[in-house]
Write a protein that holds these residues in place. Sequence first.
Motif, PDB file in Angstrom:
ATOM      1  N   PHE A  90       0.887  -0.672   0.111  1.00 28.19           N
ATOM      2  CA  PHE A  90       0.171  -0.160   0.432  1.00 28.19           C
ATOM      3  C   PHE A  90       0.793   1.571   0.480  1.00 28.19           C
ATOM      4  CE2 PHE A  90      -2.520   3.091   1.758  1.00 28.19           C
ATOM      5  CZ  PHE A  90      -3.884   3.270   1.168  1.00 28.19           C
ATOM      6  N   LEU A  91       2.036   1.750   1.100  1.00 25.40           N
ATOM      7  CA  LEU A  91       2.643   2.281   1.062  1.00 25.40           C
ATOM      8  C   LEU A  91       3.492   2.513  -0.832  1.00 25.40           C
ATOM      9  CD1 LEU A  91       4.126   2.681   4.411  1.00 25.40           C
ATOM     10  CD2 LEU A  91       2.415   3.931   3.432  1.00 25.40           C
ATOM     11  N   MET A  92       3.943   1.586  -0.671  1.00 29.22           N
ATOM     12  CA  MET A  92       4.961   1.213  -2.319  1.00 29.22           C
ATOM     13  C   MET A  92       4.162   2.486  -3.215  1.00 29.22           C
ATOM     14  SD  MET A  92       5.842  -1.386  -5.284  1.00 29.22           S
ATOM     15  CE  MET A  92       4.374  -2.112  -4.928  1.00 29.22           C
ATOM     16  N   GLN A  93       2.905   2.157  -3.466  1.00 23.82           N
ATOM     17  CA  GLN A  93       1.387   2.661  -4.077  1.00 23.82           C
ATOM     18  C   GLN A  93       0.995   4.166  -4.080  1.00 23.82           C
ATOM     19  OE1 GLN A  93      -0.931  -0.353  -5.860  1.00 23.82           O
ATOM     20  NE2 GLN A  93      -0.534  -1.295  -3.798  1.00 23.82           N
ATOM     21  N   THR A  94       0.868   4.077  -2.788  1.00 16.72           N
ATOM     22  CA  THR A  94       1.117   5.687  -2.540  1.00 16.72           C
ATOM     23  C   THR A  94       2.003   6.370  -2.580  1.00 16.72           C
ATOM     24  OG1 THR A  94      -0.556   4.556  -0.573  1.00 16.72           O
ATOM     25  CG2 THR A  94       0.194   7.194  -0.466  1.00 16.72           C
ATOM     26  N   TRP A  95       3.457   5.933  -2.311  1.00 16.96           N
ATOM     27  CA  TRP A  95       4.198   6.636  -2.859  1.00 16.96           C
ATOM     28  C   TRP A  95       4.495   7.269  -4.204  1.00 16.96           C
ATOM     29  CZ3 TRP A  95       8.725   5.209  -5.362  1.00 16.96           C
ATOM     30  CH2 TRP A  95       9.447   6.008  -5.583  1.00 16.96           C
ATOM     31  N   VAL A  96       4.597   6.378  -5.314  1.00 15.84           N
ATOM     32  CA  VAL A  96       4.634   6.030  -6.102  1.00 15.84           C
ATOM     33  C   VAL A  96       3.163   6.926  -7.619  1.00 15.84           C
ATOM     34  CG1 VAL A  96       4.414   4.797  -8.847  1.00 15.84           C
ATOM     35  CG2 VAL A  96       5.782   3.677  -7.265  1.00 15.84           C
ATOM     36  N   HIS A  97       1.992   6.552  -7.042  1.00 20.04           N
ATOM     37  CA  HIS A  97       1.061   7.671  -7.483  1.00 20.04           C
ATOM     38  C   HIS A  97       1.289   9.365  -6.775  1.00 20.04           C
ATOM     39  CE1 HIS A  97      -0.931   3.738  -8.167  1.00 20.04           C
ATOM     40  NE2 HIS A  97      -1.047   3.957  -9.449  1.00 20.04           N
ATOM     41  N   ILE A  98       1.323   9.054  -5.290  1.00 19.71           N
ATOM     42  CA  ILE A  98       1.721  10.643  -5.036  1.00 19.71           C
ATOM     43  C   ILE A  98       2.924  11.194  -4.968  1.00 19.71           C
ATOM     44  CG2 ILE A  98       1.722  12.046  -3.358  1.00 19.71           C
ATOM     45  CD1 ILE A  98      -0.687  10.582  -2.194  1.00 19.71           C
ATOM     46  N   GLU A  99       3.730  10.624  -5.421  1.00 20.53           N
ATOM     47  CA  GLU A  99       5.715  11.397  -5.454  1.00 20.53           C
ATOM     48  C   GLU A  99       5.970  10.682  -6.472  1.00 20.53           C
ATOM     49  OE1 GLU A  99       6.601  13.439  -3.136  1.00 20.53           O
ATOM     50  OE2 GLU A  99       4.989  13.419  -1.925  1.00 20.53           O
TER      51      GLU A  99
ATOM     52  N   TYR B 101       5.267   9.081  -9.416  1.00 20.32           N
ATOM     53  CA  TYR B 101       4.727   9.665 -11.079  1.00 20.32           C
ATOM     54  C   TYR B 101       3.118  10.609 -10.876  1.00 20.32           C
ATOM     55  CZ  TYR B 101       8.415   6.482 -12.427  1.00 20.32           C
ATOM     56  OH  TYR B 101       9.810   5.694 -13.288  1.00 20.32           O
ATOM     57  N   PRO B 102       3.214  12.046 -10.419  1.00 22.70           N
ATOM     58  CA  PRO B 102       2.126  12.282  -9.767  1.00 22.70           C
ATOM     59  C   PRO B 102       1.215  12.471 -10.964  1.00 22.70           C
ATOM     60  CG  PRO B 102       3.771  13.639  -9.835  1.00 22.70           C
ATOM     61  CD  PRO B 102       4.450  12.278 -10.187  1.00 22.70           C
ATOM     62  N   LEU B 103       0.352  11.705 -12.262  1.00 23.27           N
ATOM     63  CA  LEU B 103       0.300  11.911 -13.517  1.00 23.27           C
ATOM     64  C   LEU B 103      -1.361  11.872 -12.612  1.00 23.27           C
ATOM     65  CD1 LEU B 103       1.707   9.526 -15.595  1.00 23.27           C
ATOM     66  CD2 LEU B 103       2.046  11.759 -15.178  1.00 23.27           C
TER      67      LEU B 103
ATOM     68  N   SER C 123      -7.532  10.216 -15.518  1.00 25.82           N
ATOM     69  CA  SER C 123      -9.078  10.369 -16.119  1.00 25.82           C
ATOM     70  C   SER C 123      -9.456  11.416 -14.649  1.00 25.82           C
ATOM     71  CB  SER C 123      -9.127   8.506 -15.871  1.00 25.82           C
ATOM     72  OG  SER C 123      -9.461   8.208 -16.821  1.00 25.82           O
ATOM     73  N   ALA C 124      -9.357  11.896 -14.641  1.00 26.38           N
ATOM     74  CA  ALA C 124      -9.855  12.760 -13.535  1.00 26.38           C
ATOM     75  C   ALA C 124      -9.479  12.633 -12.267  1.00 26.38           C
ATOM     76  CB  ALA C 124     -11.397  13.488 -14.135  1.00 26.38           C
ATOM     77  N   LYS C 125      -8.946  11.577 -11.789  1.00 23.12           N
ATOM     78  CA  LYS C 125      -8.914  10.913 -10.215  1.00 23.12           C
ATOM     79  C   LYS C 125      -7.686  11.406  -9.978  1.00 23.12           C
ATOM     80  CE  LYS C 125     -10.286   6.335 -12.372  1.00 23.12           C
ATOM     81  NZ  LYS C 125      -9.446   5.068 -12.999  1.00 23.12           N
ATOM     82  N   PRO C 126      -8.155  11.705  -8.828  1.00 21.74           N
ATOM     83  CA  PRO C 126      -6.774  12.518  -7.571  1.00 21.74           C
ATOM     84  C   PRO C 126      -5.718  11.543  -7.497  1.00 21.74           C
ATOM     85  CG  PRO C 126      -9.483  11.241  -6.164  1.00 21.74           C
ATOM     86  CD  PRO C 126      -9.160  11.101  -7.787  1.00 21.74           C
TER      87      PRO C 126
END
Length: 178
Positions: free
Chosen positions: A72-81, A83-85, A88-91
């Motif tokens: 969970f933390l790995m995906q949070t880091w990837v998506h927020i820090e 590669y913040p892409l 589809s207008a998702k947060p």
Amino acid sequence: MGDSNTFGLLAEFDTPRDLYHACEKVRDEGFSRWDAHTPFAVHGLDTAMGLKSSIMPWIVLVCGLTGTIGGFLMQTWVHIEAYPLIISAKPLWAWQAYIPVTFECGVLFVSFGAVFGMFHVNRLPTFYHPVFNSDRFAAVTDDKFFISIEAADPQYDEARTRSLLEEAGAKHIEVLEN
């Protein structure tokens, strides 16, 4: 304590019931360095031997939580820090999409924890053990039941231990050499 070249005694039993009652007697005598060998699982034998609960459930729990939280933390880091892409207008923190990978990381770590924890707890692999020198011990994979008591046990006295195993119903007793 016996001869330094003596590993201990190996006693053979014919039935699981005989082995179970013999294990109770050995446990009640206070032996701590001994084991029971069976061709199949015997219900309640761990209680008869006086074994403590296994640490395996705790190892598996810790590994599972580590994998789940780490995924969970790995995906949070990837998506927020990293590669913040915005797709589809998702947060950036769309945690619902993280569930499948989080679950799979948990399962992966549980699997590794169970396998390697079992190796550690059971002291595997064991390539050599003095009971392998006994010709009769080969029957443990077929239809015989055995108790081995180590000479390194503080309670071990060859004559007294042999007498205890005979009283417990052993059909054959032999001295194991290192």
